[in-house]
Motif scaffolding. Structure first.
Motif, PDB file in Angstrom:
ATOM      1  N   GLU A  13      -9.452   6.088   1.045  1.00 16.00           N
ATOM      2  CA  GLU A  13      -9.468   4.856   1.224  1.00 16.00           C
ATOM      3  C   GLU A  13      -8.140   4.522   1.564  1.00 16.00           C
ATOM      4  O   GLU A  13      -7.398   5.330   1.033  1.00 16.00           O
ATOM      5  CB  GLU A  13     -10.134   3.872  -0.729  1.00 16.00           C
ATOM      6  CG  GLU A  13     -11.645   3.702  -0.324  1.00 16.00           C
ATOM      7  CD  GLU A  13     -12.276   2.896   0.475  1.00 16.00           C
ATOM      8  OE1 GLU A  13     -11.765   2.190   1.211  1.00 16.00           O
ATOM      9  OE2 GLU A  13     -12.812   3.471   1.455  1.00 16.00           O
ATOM     10  N   GLU A  14      -8.083   3.183   1.726  1.00 16.39           N
ATOM     11  CA  GLU A  14      -6.153   2.767   1.764  1.00 16.39           C
ATOM     12  C   GLU A  14      -5.736   1.949   0.708  1.00 16.39           C
ATOM     13  O   GLU A  14      -4.534   1.912   1.323  1.00 16.39           O
ATOM     14  CB  GLU A  14      -5.949   2.224   3.305  1.00 16.39           C
ATOM     15  CG  GLU A  14      -6.280   3.371   4.748  1.00 16.39           C
ATOM     16  CD  GLU A  14      -5.057   4.595   4.405  1.00 16.39           C
ATOM     17  OE1 GLU A  14      -4.246   5.118   4.396  1.00 16.39           O
ATOM     18  OE2 GLU A  14      -5.892   5.715   4.585  1.00 16.39           O
ATOM     19  N   THR A  15      -6.819   1.119   0.652  1.00 12.96           N
ATOM     20  CA  THR A  15      -5.845   0.036  -0.532  1.00 12.96           C
ATOM     21  C   THR A  15      -6.092   0.551  -1.490  1.00 12.96           C
ATOM     22  O   THR A  15      -8.161   0.922  -1.848  1.00 12.96           O
ATOM     23  CB  THR A  15      -6.318  -1.007  -0.055  1.00 12.96           C
ATOM     24  OG1 THR A  15      -7.679  -2.021  -0.151  1.00 12.96           O
ATOM     25  CG2 THR A  15      -5.550  -1.395   1.041  1.00 12.96           C
ATOM     26  N   CYS A  16      -5.774  -0.128  -3.195  1.00 18.10           N
ATOM     27  CA  CYS A  16      -6.536   0.042  -4.376  1.00 18.10           C
ATOM     28  C   CYS A  16      -7.723  -1.134  -4.436  1.00 18.10           C
ATOM     29  O   CYS A  16      -7.255  -1.907  -4.223  1.00 18.10           O
ATOM     30  CB  CYS A  16      -5.668  -0.373  -5.338  1.00 18.10           C
ATOM     31  SG  CYS A  16      -6.587  -0.559  -7.810  1.00 18.10           S
ATOM     32  N   PRO A  17      -8.854  -0.851  -4.806  1.00 21.93           N
ATOM     33  CA  PRO A  17      -9.932  -1.222  -5.063  1.00 21.93           C
ATOM     34  C   PRO A  17     -10.099  -2.714  -5.836  1.00 21.93           C
ATOM     35  O   PRO A  17     -10.212  -4.677  -5.888  1.00 21.93           O
ATOM     36  CB  PRO A  17     -10.751  -1.068  -4.947  1.00 21.93           C
ATOM     37  CG  PRO A  17     -10.939   0.003  -5.792  1.00 21.93           C
ATOM     38  CD  PRO A  17      -9.290   0.481  -4.938  1.00 21.93           C
ATOM     39  N   LEU A  44       1.592   7.681  -1.025  1.00 17.32           N
ATOM     40  CA  LEU A  44       1.226   8.564  -0.982  1.00 17.32           C
ATOM     41  C   LEU A  44       1.269   9.387  -2.225  1.00 17.32           C
ATOM     42  O   LEU A  44      -0.157  10.414  -2.608  1.00 17.32           O
ATOM     43  CB  LEU A  44       2.443  10.012  -0.991  1.00 17.32           C
ATOM     44  CG  LEU A  44       1.983  11.548  -0.491  1.00 17.32           C
ATOM     45  CD1 LEU A  44       0.815  11.600   0.783  1.00 17.32           C
ATOM     46  CD2 LEU A  44       3.158  12.230  -0.011  1.00 17.32           C
ATOM     47  N   SER A  45       1.442   9.113  -3.563  1.00 14.50           N
ATOM     48  CA  SER A  45       1.110   9.098  -5.117  1.00 14.50           C
ATOM     49  C   SER A  45      -0.653   9.344  -5.094  1.00 14.50           C
ATOM     50  O   SER A  45      -0.760   9.642  -5.918  1.00 14.50           O
ATOM     51  CB  SER A  45       1.790   9.330  -5.625  1.00 14.50           C
ATOM     52  OG  SER A  45       2.803   7.959  -6.604  1.00 14.50           O
ATOM     53  N   ASP A  46      -0.318   8.309  -5.144  1.00 19.34           N
ATOM     54  CA  ASP A  46      -1.912   6.834  -5.506  1.00 19.34           C
ATOM     55  C   ASP A  46      -2.734   7.687  -4.540  1.00 19.34           C
ATOM     56  O   ASP A  46      -3.879   7.548  -5.099  1.00 19.34           O
ATOM     57  CB  ASP A  46      -1.525   5.456  -4.647  1.00 19.34           C
ATOM     58  CG  ASP A  46      -1.054   4.614  -6.106  1.00 19.34           C
ATOM     59  OD1 ASP A  46      -0.808   5.450  -7.170  1.00 19.34           O
ATOM     60  OD2 ASP A  46      -0.159   4.060  -5.219  1.00 19.34           O
ATOM     61  N   LYS A  47      -2.665   8.127  -3.581  1.00 20.30           N
ATOM     62  CA  LYS A  47      -3.833   9.378  -2.446  1.00 20.30           C
ATOM     63  C   LYS A  47      -4.364  10.186  -3.054  1.00 20.30           C
ATOM     64  O   LYS A  47      -5.159  10.768  -3.144  1.00 20.30           O
ATOM     65  CB  LYS A  47      -3.191   8.870  -1.195  1.00 20.30           C
ATOM     66  CG  LYS A  47      -3.189   8.213  -0.348  1.00 20.30           C
ATOM     67  CD  LYS A  47      -2.790   7.866   0.602  1.00 20.30           C
ATOM     68  CE  LYS A  47      -2.113   7.211   1.352  1.00 20.30           C
ATOM     69  NZ  LYS A  47      -2.256   7.111   3.059  1.00 20.30           N
ATOM     70  N   CYS A 104      -6.635  -4.133  -7.235  1.00 21.35           N
ATOM     71  CA  CYS A 104      -5.277  -5.167  -7.037  1.00 21.35           C
ATOM     72  C   CYS A 104      -4.641  -4.906  -5.499  1.00 21.35           C
ATOM     73  O   CYS A 104      -4.437  -5.923  -4.632  1.00 21.35           O
ATOM     74  CB  CYS A 104      -4.019  -4.623  -7.428  1.00 21.35           C
ATOM     75  SG  CYS A 104      -3.509  -2.580  -6.593  1.00 21.35           S
ATOM     76  N   VAL A 105      -5.689  -3.988  -4.453  1.00 25.49           N
ATOM     77  CA  VAL A 105      -5.363  -4.734  -2.987  1.00 25.49           C
ATOM     78  C   VAL A 105      -4.441  -4.450  -2.452  1.00 25.49           C
ATOM     79  O   VAL A 105      -4.140  -4.439  -1.565  1.00 25.49           O
ATOM     80  CB  VAL A 105      -5.596  -6.319  -2.601  1.00 25.49           C
ATOM     81  CG1 VAL A 105      -6.691  -5.915  -1.227  1.00 25.49           C
ATOM     82  CG2 VAL A 105      -7.569  -5.997  -2.927  1.00 25.49           C
ATOM     83  N   GLU A 106      -3.529  -3.111  -3.317  1.00 26.91           N
ATOM     84  CA  GLU A 106      -2.145  -2.850  -2.839  1.00 26.91           C
ATOM     85  C   GLU A 106      -2.130  -1.646  -1.808  1.00 26.91           C
ATOM     86  O   GLU A 106      -3.431  -0.785  -2.596  1.00 26.91           O
ATOM     87  CB  GLU A 106      -0.979  -2.336  -3.217  1.00 26.91           C
ATOM     88  CG  GLU A 106      -0.769  -3.857  -4.162  1.00 26.91           C
ATOM     89  CD  GLU A 106       0.396  -4.797  -3.529  1.00 26.91           C
ATOM     90  OE1 GLU A 106       0.869  -3.920  -2.377  1.00 26.91           O
ATOM     91  OE2 GLU A 106       0.313  -6.375  -3.950  1.00 26.91           O
ATOM     92  N   GLU A 107      -1.912  -1.204  -1.175  1.00 33.72           N
ATOM     93  CA  GLU A 107      -1.630  -0.020   0.148  1.00 33.72           C
ATOM     94  C   GLU A 107      -1.684   0.795  -1.087  1.00 33.72           C
ATOM     95  O   GLU A 107      -0.735   0.985  -1.869  1.00 33.72           O
ATOM     96  CB  GLU A 107      -0.969   0.105   1.120  1.00 33.72           C
ATOM     97  CG  GLU A 107      -1.165   1.020   1.956  1.00 33.72           C
ATOM     98  CD  GLU A 107      -0.785   0.759   3.325  1.00 33.72           C
ATOM     99  OE1 GLU A 107      -0.186   1.805   3.788  1.00 33.72           O
ATOM    100  OE2 GLU A 107      -0.921  -0.034   3.453  1.00 33.72           O
TER     101      GLU A 107
END
Length: 78
Positions: A15-19, A27-30, A21-24
């Motif tokens: 997934e490319e965005t947080c479900p 790299l660390s979040d991925k 806050c819908v922010e992209e």
């Protein structure tokens, strides 16, 4: 990543965005999965849930526990 079949909430599709806050994802979040169910959110939303909300995973409703966080260390090349 070893999870039991019943704990597999989310497909391992990237997934490319947080479900929430819908922010992209950066790299660390991925590379950050705070719950054994596999529901992936960004670190900002995780911290917000832990500090100002109920501290439960939005998907499976388990309490977040720091020892269950899956975290991949990012290399300088990445």
């Amino acid at each position: 990543m070893s999870r039991t079949t019943q704990d597999q909430f989310i497909d391992d599709d990237e997934e490319e965005t947080c479900p929430l806050c819908v922010e992209e994802f950066d790299l660390s979040d991925k590379n950050f999965r705070p719950c054994p169910c596999g529901y992936q959110i960004c670190q900002f939303c995780y911290n917000n849930i832990k500090t100002t909300m109920n501290g439960l995973c939005p998907a499976c409703r388990r309490p977040y526990d720091d020892k269950n966080i899956e975290w991949k260390v990012i290399s300088p090349e990445e």
